[in-house]
Write an enzyme that holds these catalytic residues in place. Structure first.
Site, mmCIF file in Angstrom:
data_model
loop_
_atom_site.group_PDB
_atom_site.id
_atom_site.type_symbol
_atom_site.label_atom_id
_atom_site.label_comp_id
_atom_site.label_asym_id
_atom_site.label_seq_id
_atom_site.Cartn_x
_atom_site.Cartn_y
_atom_site.Cartn_z
ATOM 1 N N LYS A 134 0.841 -1.201 0.000
ATOM 2 C CA LYS A 134 0.000 0.000 0.000
ATOM 3 C C LYS A 134 0.875 1.250 0.000
ATOM 4 C CE LYS A 134 -3.858 -2.417 2.189
ATOM 5 N NZ LYS A 134 -4.649 -2.733 3.379
ATOM 6 N N GLN B 43 -4.427 -1.591 9.667
ATOM 7 C CA GLN B 43 -4.437 -2.905 9.027
ATOM 8 C C GLN B 43 -5.062 -3.947 9.958
ATOM 9 O OE1 GLN B 43 -3.690 -3.396 5.856
ATOM 10 N NE2 GLN B 43 -3.988 -5.595 5.891
ATOM 11 N N ASP C 10 -10.891 2.967 4.330
ATOM 12 C CA ASP C 10 -11.275 1.548 4.243
ATOM 13 C C ASP C 10 -12.787 1.401 4.102
ATOM 14 O OD1 ASP C 10 -9.231 -0.419 4.265
ATOM 15 O OD2 ASP C 10 -8.746 0.067 6.355
HETATM 16 N N1 GUN Z 1 -7.069 -6.753 6.143
HETATM 17 C C1 GUN Z 1 -7.462 -7.459 5.049
HETATM 18 N N2 GUN Z 1 -8.018 -6.633 4.130
HETATM 19 C C2 GUN Z 1 -7.975 -5.389 4.656
HETATM 20 C C3 GUN Z 1 -8.392 -4.112 4.175
HETATM 21 O O1 GUN Z 1 -8.929 -3.952 3.080
HETATM 22 N N3 GUN Z 1 -8.144 -3.075 5.018
HETATM 23 C C4 GUN Z 1 -7.576 -3.222 6.233
HETATM 24 N N4 GUN Z 1 -7.405 -2.130 6.989
HETATM 25 N N5 GUN Z 1 -7.181 -4.392 6.713
HETATM 26 C C5 GUN Z 1 -7.374 -5.467 5.916
#
Ligand code: GUN
Length: 290
Positions: free
Chosen positions: A52, A96, A119
């Site tokens: 990311k 995350q 998110d």
């Molecule tokens: N863990 C797995 N997918 C995601 C996501 O799209 N965002 C976040 N913050 N954590 C994740």
């Protein structure tokens, strides 16, 4: 059979965003900034967050990565979020998931200001999604919609089956596919661990989104000819012959599905790349204001 190549679709999204950030820079303005928080050192989470951050750089965005120890107090994480909520140079905040067990996920998600919730997990933004209002669409379902759009996959009037009902993928995906939007207007069935006649339901599907996290779950005998397959699975499966000691496996038996499908996403190289594209678009949206 069409391979829904995430590299191609994500590159198109990123190219547009890069043009936008270059225009901002040329005008002497700051560019969007994403703050990512990683608690602990889960291998998969490390990889996703690193990707990311790297993609932010490639798109001309700013990014900050805050690492907290696995045993950090919940209050310390909440204080970091409160600080970022107030920071005018931070547009998007991403914590995350999953988090260590002693931290309450819902409390953390609700601590993020809805206007910085890139998110799209905050209940306010989920509510807005359900009501068809302008919002942050969770990155993976958003990426899938962008993928369908890029490859001109017709969805109107189709039978879509979503396997999995997580807040991150299955549930928002089912809402989007049933919404009155360009890549929506499907008749949607959500399947989960208590679904009794899963094979028959899948055999009736024109579009299947597999998001349950069980490698090779969807086999050739469960799908009809011409189906569009979206594989969200990214499970690490031990493999001593692989360089890293594991391979990434999707939820779909790729070879069997390829023999019947009209279009399919590969794993890796499919939905995973589109998740990042969705996140970047949300970060630009947070910068511009919802
Ligand atoms: N863990 C797995 N997918 C995601 C996501 O799209 N965002 C976040 N913050 N954590 C994740």
């Amino acid at each position: 059979m069409l391979i829904l190549d995430g590299k191609i679709a994500a590159a198109a999204v990123k190219a547009t965003l890069l043009e936008q950030t270059q225009a901002l820079k040329a005008a002497g303005k700051r560019t969007p900034h994403l703050a990512a928080i990683l608690v602990g050192s889960n291998g998969a989470s490390e990889t996703y967050v690193a990707s990311k951050v790297k993609n932010c750089e490639e798109t001309g965005f700013g990014s900050s990565l805050y690492r907290l120890d696995a045993d950090v107090e919940e209050a310390v994480l909440l204080a970091k979020i409160a600080e970022l909520n107030q920071d005018p140079n931070c547009d998007g905040i991403l914590v995350q998931l999953p988090l260590p067990k002693h931290i309450k996920e819902s409390k953390v998600i609700e601590a993020i200001h809805p206007a910085k919730d890139v998110d799209g997990f905050h209940p306010v933004n989920v509510g807005r999604l359900v009501q068809g209002l302008n919002t942050f669409i969770p990155a993976t379902p958003y990426g899938i919609i962008l993928m369908l759009e890029h490859f001109n996959i017709e969805t109107k009037g189709k039978n879509a089956v979503v396997i999995g009902r997580s807040n991150i993928v299955g549930r928002p995906m089912s809402i989007l596919l049933s919404s009155n939007i360009a890549q929506g207007n499907c008749t949607v069935t959500i399947c989960h661990s208590h679904t009794k006649n899963l094979k028959e339901v899948c055999l009736g599907a024109d579009i299947i989104v597999a998001a349950l996290g069980v490698p090779n779950f969807l086999t050739g005998d469960m799908i009809k000819p011409g189906v569009v397959i979206i594989d969200v699975g990214i499970t690490r499966v031990d493999d001593p012959t692989a360089k890293k000691g594991f391979r990434i496996k999707g939820d779909v038996n790729y070879e069997e599905a390829c023999a019947k499908a009209s279009a399919i996403t590969p794993v890796p190289g499919g939905v995973g790349l589109m998740t990042i594209a969705g996140l970047l678009k949300n970060t630009m949206k947070a910068y511009q204001g919802l």
